[in-house]
Enzyme design. Structure first.
Site, PDB file in Angstrom:
ATOM      1  CB  SER A 104      -0.904   0.224   1.080  1.00  0.00           C
ATOM      2  OG  SER A 104      -1.997  -1.043   1.174  1.00  0.00           O
ATOM      3  CE  LYS A 107      -4.679   1.635  -0.336  1.00  0.00           C
ATOM      4  NZ  LYS A 107      -4.009   0.418  -0.354  1.00  0.00           N
ATOM      5  CB  SER A 162      -4.128   1.044   4.027  1.00  0.00           C
ATOM      6  OG  SER A 162      -3.390   0.810   2.920  1.00  0.00           O
TER       7      SER A 162
END
Length: 383
Positions: A104, A107, A162
């Site tokens: 993640s 992101k 997340s």
């Protein structure tokens, strides 16, 4: 500040900007081909040299000298990097350009790409298609079909929890997952993050999706130029759907075995089966701002990625200003292009038109360099 000092400072900045442009272009030209078929099980013998030749070597890269603090022991991450965010100097690194699954932390690139596009008060009703296509076991913030959310709500879900559901919803607002993947990849190219290949916008494990500690640091550095990005990644807790959500970045929110890190600014953590634990962070102390990226510690203790990141930040604050760097964080391509005059004065024009063309070219070149100088000033980190 006196006028002579101002003139000297501007002169130094323009000279530095021009030199930076030339050096970055040369470094990028020496880089290895953009993609490999898949991340390797061990660091390749030759990796990208974007940012400096030493960053392409496997193993720890640091300039040891008398009086410098010793690097932390028992670092088990496959790849890590610590850099001065303001100057862009890489203080030390380990397999900086090793292409690994990012989880993640990808992101950050997603947010840096899409954050400026939609006003925070834009409202969106969650549809089944928004939440389709997420990987099994994805982290979610807990969106509900038929509920209406603001873009602000969705970004809180992305940064604090997340949430892949929030990511996919924002991707659909942007025109769909595939378009968003192309947009993210284009932004990675703009940042010269040449180790990064995007398959999904949320960082979920997919074949062929990878990045590097070097690229994660570029994402964090670029994102932190944006006030909204800084605000979201530094938020410890917020209200989402009438309930409290807390940031899963343990150096920000703290945990039983990891205290909140002094001076932490953000940025993003991740954890998947293939990637292991990943983390990119920024911290500020006594006017210094450091960036750290840590990918896949092999030690499986609870919160190990945060413990190793904290050790590297501690070392960086002691070593910054004393250690000779092993490389640099490159500037985006647009900053390099803006420093290159686009035209030359005509050799066949008359004396008057030739003079005007020369003056225009000089003025254009000065404005281009000034543009890069402004970019560099902005990167002095308004944290």
């Amino acid at each position: 500040m006196s006028a002579p000092k101002n003139i000297a400072r501007r002169s130094l900045l323009v000279t530095s900007a021009a030199l930076l442009s030339l050096s970055v272009t040369a470094l990028a030209a020496r880089g290895v081909p953009r993609l490999s078929a898949s991340p390797t099980a061990t660091p390749p013998a030759h990796m990208s040299t974007v940012g400096g030749e030493r960053l392409g070597r496997p193993g720890i890269q640091v300039n040891i000298a008398p009086g410098l603090p010793v690097l932390p022991r028992n670092l088990t991450a496959r790849s890590w990097l610590v850099a001065d965010a303001q100057s862009g100097k890489v203080l030390a690194a380990h397999n900086a350009h090793w292409r690994l699954p990012p989880a993640s932390t990808l992101k950050m690139l997603f947010a840096d790409t899409l954050l400026p596009r939609f006003p925070k008060d834009t409202r969106h009703k969650a549809e089944p298609s928004d939440l389709a296509g997420m990987g099994a076991g994805s982290s979610v913030v807990g969106m509900k079909q038929g509920h209406t959310y603001t873009v602000h709500d969705l970004w809180l879900g992305v940064f604090l929890r997340s949430g892949n559901d929030a990511v996919h919803t924002l991707a659909h607002i942007n025109g769909g997952v595939q378009r968003t993947v192309k947009d993210i990849q284009a932004h990675a190219d703009e940042l010269q993050a040449l180790d990064t290949h995007v398959v999904t916008p949320d960082g979920y494990d997919e074949p062929g999706q990878f990045s590097s500690a070097y690229d994660l640091t570029l994402f964090a550095r670029s994102g932190l130029q944006k006030k909204d990005f800084r605000d979201y990644c530094s938020t410890v807790s917020a209200t989402f759907d009438s309930r409290e959500i807390r940031n899963t970045n343990r150096l920000l929110s703290g945990d039983t075995d990891v205290p909140a890190y002094q001076g932490i600014v953000g940025v993003k953590n991740g954890d998947t089966t293939n990637a292991g634990a990943t983390f990119a962070g920024a911290a500020q102390r006594s006017g210094k701002v450091l960036l750290v990226a840590v990918m896949h510690p092999t030690k499986r203790e609870h919160n190990e990625v945060y413990k190793e990141a904290a050790k590297l930040l501690d070392w960086g604050f002691q070593a910054d200003g004393k250690v000779n760097p092993v490389g640099e964080l490159v500037s985006p391509r647009s900053a390099i292009r803006s420093s290159t005059p686009s035209s030359k004065p005509s050799a066949t024009a008359g004396s008057r038109s030739g003079s005007l063309s020369t003056a225009a070219a000089i003025a254009g070149g000065a404005l281009a360099v000034f543009g890069l100088a402004v970019f560099l000033i902005r990167r002095r980190w308004p944290l």
